[in-house]
Design a protein around this motif. Sequence first.
Motif, mmCIF file in Angstrom:
data_model
loop_
_atom_site.group_PDB
_atom_site.id
_atom_site.type_symbol
_atom_site.label_atom_id
_atom_site.label_comp_id
_atom_site.label_asym_id
_atom_site.label_seq_id
_atom_site.Cartn_x
_atom_site.Cartn_y
_atom_site.Cartn_z
ATOM 1 N N ALA A 252 0.745 -1.182 -0.004
ATOM 2 C CA ALA A 252 0.108 0.018 -0.046
ATOM 3 C C ALA A 252 0.797 1.276 -0.100
ATOM 4 O O ALA A 252 0.314 2.310 0.010
ATOM 5 N N SER A 253 2.105 1.150 -0.207
ATOM 6 C CA SER A 253 3.089 2.236 -0.145
ATOM 7 C C SER A 253 2.650 3.439 -1.249
ATOM 8 O O SER A 253 2.868 4.443 -1.075
ATOM 9 N N PRO A 254 2.185 2.990 -2.245
ATOM 10 C CA PRO A 254 1.813 4.063 -3.422
ATOM 11 C C PRO A 254 0.799 4.993 -2.862
ATOM 12 O O PRO A 254 0.766 6.161 -3.092
ATOM 13 N N THR A 255 0.020 4.715 -1.778
ATOM 14 C CA THR A 255 -0.899 5.745 -1.395
ATOM 15 C C THR A 255 -0.288 6.721 -0.529
ATOM 16 O O THR A 255 -1.024 7.870 -0.347
ATOM 17 N N LEU A 256 0.896 6.610 -0.240
ATOM 18 C CA LEU A 256 1.470 8.013 0.503
ATOM 19 C C LEU A 256 1.577 9.140 -0.314
ATOM 20 O O LEU A 256 1.650 10.213 0.219
ATOM 21 N N MET A 257 1.395 8.773 -1.566
ATOM 22 C CA MET A 257 1.161 10.056 -2.568
ATOM 23 C C MET A 257 -0.230 10.323 -3.080
ATOM 24 O O MET A 257 -0.418 11.409 -3.998
ATOM 25 N N ILE A 258 -1.018 9.762 -2.328
ATOM 26 C CA ILE A 258 -2.644 10.073 -2.539
ATOM 27 C C ILE A 258 -3.059 11.693 -2.390
ATOM 28 O O ILE A 258 -3.881 12.012 -2.808
ATOM 29 N N ILE A 259 -2.139 12.035 -1.469
ATOM 30 C CA ILE A 259 -2.240 13.585 -1.135
ATOM 31 C C ILE A 259 -2.243 14.535 -2.300
ATOM 32 O O ILE A 259 -2.909 15.514 -2.404
ATOM 33 N N ILE A 260 -1.473 14.096 -3.355
ATOM 34 C CA ILE A 260 -1.103 14.766 -4.743
ATOM 35 C C ILE A 260 -2.468 14.829 -5.119
ATOM 36 O O ILE A 260 -2.864 16.065 -5.642
ATOM 37 N N PRO A 261 -3.299 14.011 -5.679
ATOM 38 C CA PRO A 261 -4.336 14.222 -6.397
ATOM 39 C C PRO A 261 -5.265 14.797 -5.549
ATOM 40 O O PRO A 261 -6.319 15.625 -6.096
ATOM 41 N N ILE A 262 -5.538 14.498 -4.181
ATOM 42 C CA ILE A 262 -6.389 15.219 -3.401
ATOM 43 C C ILE A 262 -6.332 16.742 -3.318
ATOM 44 O O ILE A 262 -7.070 17.619 -3.495
ATOM 45 N N VAL A 263 -5.148 17.210 -3.397
ATOM 46 C CA VAL A 263 -4.693 18.633 -3.432
ATOM 47 C C VAL A 263 -4.992 19.144 -4.838
ATOM 48 O O VAL A 263 -5.686 20.246 -5.105
ATOM 49 N N THR A 264 -4.533 18.551 -5.986
ATOM 50 C CA THR A 264 -5.088 18.897 -7.308
ATOM 51 C C THR A 264 -6.552 19.328 -7.343
ATOM 52 O O THR A 264 -7.163 20.378 -7.894
ATOM 53 N N VAL A 265 -7.197 18.063 -6.984
ATOM 54 C CA VAL A 265 -8.708 18.205 -7.117
ATOM 55 C C VAL A 265 -9.322 19.252 -6.224
ATOM 56 O O VAL A 265 -10.246 19.986 -6.737
ATOM 57 N N LEU A 266 -9.059 19.433 -4.877
ATOM 58 C CA LEU A 266 -9.398 20.495 -4.173
ATOM 59 C C LEU A 266 -9.085 21.890 -4.772
ATOM 60 O O LEU A 266 -9.815 23.022 -4.679
ATOM 61 N N GLY A 267 -7.813 21.828 -5.296
ATOM 62 C CA GLY A 267 -7.273 23.146 -5.830
ATOM 63 C C GLY A 267 -8.122 23.563 -7.001
ATOM 64 O O GLY A 267 -8.545 24.897 -7.124
ATOM 65 N N LEU A 297 -0.073 25.029 -3.105
ATOM 66 C CA LEU A 297 -0.529 23.507 -3.183
ATOM 67 C C LEU A 297 0.592 22.966 -3.721
ATOM 68 O O LEU A 297 0.760 21.597 -3.610
ATOM 69 N N LEU A 298 1.408 23.320 -4.959
ATOM 70 C CA LEU A 298 2.322 22.571 -5.362
ATOM 71 C C LEU A 298 3.585 22.263 -4.366
ATOM 72 O O LEU A 298 4.104 21.238 -4.602
ATOM 73 N N ALA A 299 3.628 23.097 -3.413
ATOM 74 C CA ALA A 299 4.699 22.825 -2.603
ATOM 75 C C ALA A 299 4.558 21.449 -1.833
ATOM 76 O O ALA A 299 5.204 20.600 -1.428
ATOM 77 N N ILE A 300 2.825 21.524 -1.343
ATOM 78 C CA ILE A 300 2.691 20.535 -0.597
ATOM 79 C C ILE A 300 2.674 19.017 -1.491
ATOM 80 O O ILE A 300 3.017 18.006 -1.050
ATOM 81 N N GLN A 301 2.137 19.148 -2.769
ATOM 82 C CA GLN A 301 2.312 18.017 -3.588
ATOM 83 C C GLN A 301 3.915 17.544 -3.892
ATOM 84 O O GLN A 301 4.237 16.390 -3.875
ATOM 85 N N ALA A 340 -2.146 14.275 -11.666
ATOM 86 C CA ALA A 340 -2.514 15.163 -10.725
ATOM 87 C C ALA A 340 -1.385 16.291 -10.763
ATOM 88 O O ALA A 340 -1.634 17.349 -10.899
ATOM 89 N N LEU A 341 -0.119 15.837 -10.712
ATOM 90 C CA LEU A 341 0.898 16.677 -10.721
ATOM 91 C C LEU A 341 1.119 17.453 -12.046
ATOM 92 O O LEU A 341 1.330 18.715 -11.843
ATOM 93 N N SER A 342 0.783 16.664 -13.137
ATOM 94 C CA SER A 342 0.816 17.394 -14.494
ATOM 95 C C SER A 342 -0.281 18.420 -14.606
ATOM 96 O O SER A 342 -0.027 19.551 -15.169
ATOM 97 N N VAL A 343 -1.392 18.203 -13.934
ATOM 98 C CA VAL A 343 -2.586 19.128 -14.123
ATOM 99 C C VAL A 343 -2.353 20.348 -13.430
ATOM 100 O O VAL A 343 -2.410 21.442 -13.810
ATOM 101 N N MET A 344 -1.956 20.092 -12.109
ATOM 102 C CA MET A 344 -1.181 21.117 -11.188
ATOM 103 C C MET A 344 -0.234 21.978 -11.821
ATOM 104 O O MET A 344 -0.588 23.350 -11.600
ATOM 105 N N ILE A 345 0.685 21.472 -12.362
ATOM 106 C CA ILE A 345 1.796 22.626 -13.052
ATOM 107 C C ILE A 345 1.236 23.157 -14.020
ATOM 108 O O ILE A 345 1.626 24.480 -14.322
ATOM 109 N N HIS A 346 0.519 22.775 -15.019
ATOM 110 C CA HIS A 346 -0.352 23.646 -15.955
ATOM 111 C C HIS A 346 -0.887 24.577 -15.193
ATOM 112 O O HIS A 346 -0.958 25.805 -15.913
ATOM 113 N N PHE A 347 -1.852 24.459 -14.178
ATOM 114 C CA PHE A 347 -2.557 25.681 -13.417
ATOM 115 C C PHE A 347 -1.439 26.386 -13.116
ATOM 116 O O PHE A 347 -1.639 27.940 -12.976
ATOM 117 N N PHE A 348 -0.377 25.928 -12.395
ATOM 118 C CA PHE A 348 0.499 26.883 -11.824
ATOM 119 C C PHE A 348 1.044 27.877 -12.897
ATOM 120 O O PHE A 348 1.330 29.144 -12.511
#
Length: 403
Positions: A252-267, A297-301, A340-348
């Motif tokens: 389940a270690s990939p879930t450590l990065m689930i914060i990234i899509p949550i941040v993008t979606v809420l952003g 937001l990007l810093a959190i990700q 999510a990181l790709s989408v957030m960088i585009h918005f940033f």
Amino acid sequence: MATPQTKAADTYSPLYFLASLGAGGVTVSFFMFLMFWVPHAGRPVPIFEDIMAAFNTGDLPMRTAIVIAMAGIAYFAFTNLRLLAWNLSAFSAFKKTEGYQNLITSNAESTILAMPLAMAMTVNGLFIVGLVFVPGLWGVVEYLFPLALIAFALIGVQAFMLIGRFLGRVLSKGGVFDVTAHNSFAQLLPAFAVSMVAVGFSAPAAMSTNPATVGVSLVLSTFLGVIAIIYTMLAAASAISSMLQHGTAREASPTLMIIIPIVTVLGIMFLRQNHGLHTTLEVHGSDGETMIFLTRLLAIQLGFLGLGAVVLKAQGYFADFVVGSKTSPGSYALICPAVALSVMIHFFVNKGLVASGLIAKFDVAYWSISGLAILSQIVAIVLIIRLGRQHFGHQTAVAIPAE
């Protein structure tokens, strides 16, 4: 990706809904090309007519980008629907097995929230397909917003019913929830599902001109967004405590990065809300404030990307479950952070750096940073192809359940 075969069905997990989710996310990432590169004056998003006008009058790079974007949207939207249909069928069969009974009496019951999560992404993806491929859609879009709100409301009700069943079981009496197995961010999946419904609710706030529709959109998306944030904070805090004591669950270690899509979606939800507040309620914010908001937001990700990468490397996860022969449904949790990181960088870049005047659109700095977004998108596509072959191919592999 090949058509799903019996290999994944033989060891089915609700986490396979993340395969559909990942394809839907890549659909959104291709829409970013059109969103930020195709002119769409007077509208918050580009529509079919804007895209065709840009294609007919644009230069070769513009035409190439449009062809790639439209082809990517068409292919991955279809893949998203196909995988969602397969998962719904497989999950229906799975509910009749002993494995399902074991699932709903364990911590892993929360993985069922991957179903409404994927369904909400599909609704978002279908709206993008309509904007890109249906002529004249914008003329009737105000009639579609109430239907979209109803669809997201139904998905939201399903999500909260599943969350209520899970929390009612584990919080009503002690000893039901295995704290030693809480050593990952797998329990953030319900928060991810709620945030996906929230961003769906927020779409009319950014696109509608009807005050009533905008108001309903703002209120409902705020309710769900706040709940998603609270759930994320509580689940993450308790999971970190368990991880410090027992280490991170390897599968389940990939879930450590689930914060990234949550941040993008809420952003994106917050950006949509701000647009609605600006156009309908005369509440104005500055481009500089938006730039700082997106930077935070990007810093959190990036922080959680680094955390996940460190743990995955230390555990040798990629060697076994991505490039190796072992399979784990939790591997599909790797796709969403890349998307999510790709989408957030585009918005940033576009809503932050360009809008605030720090860089010029389409200059060297613009493409240097946007290139990182495209690279992250390519990583997501490669993962979809690779994991599809592993999990839905004919070759034999060892299936390992993940929380």
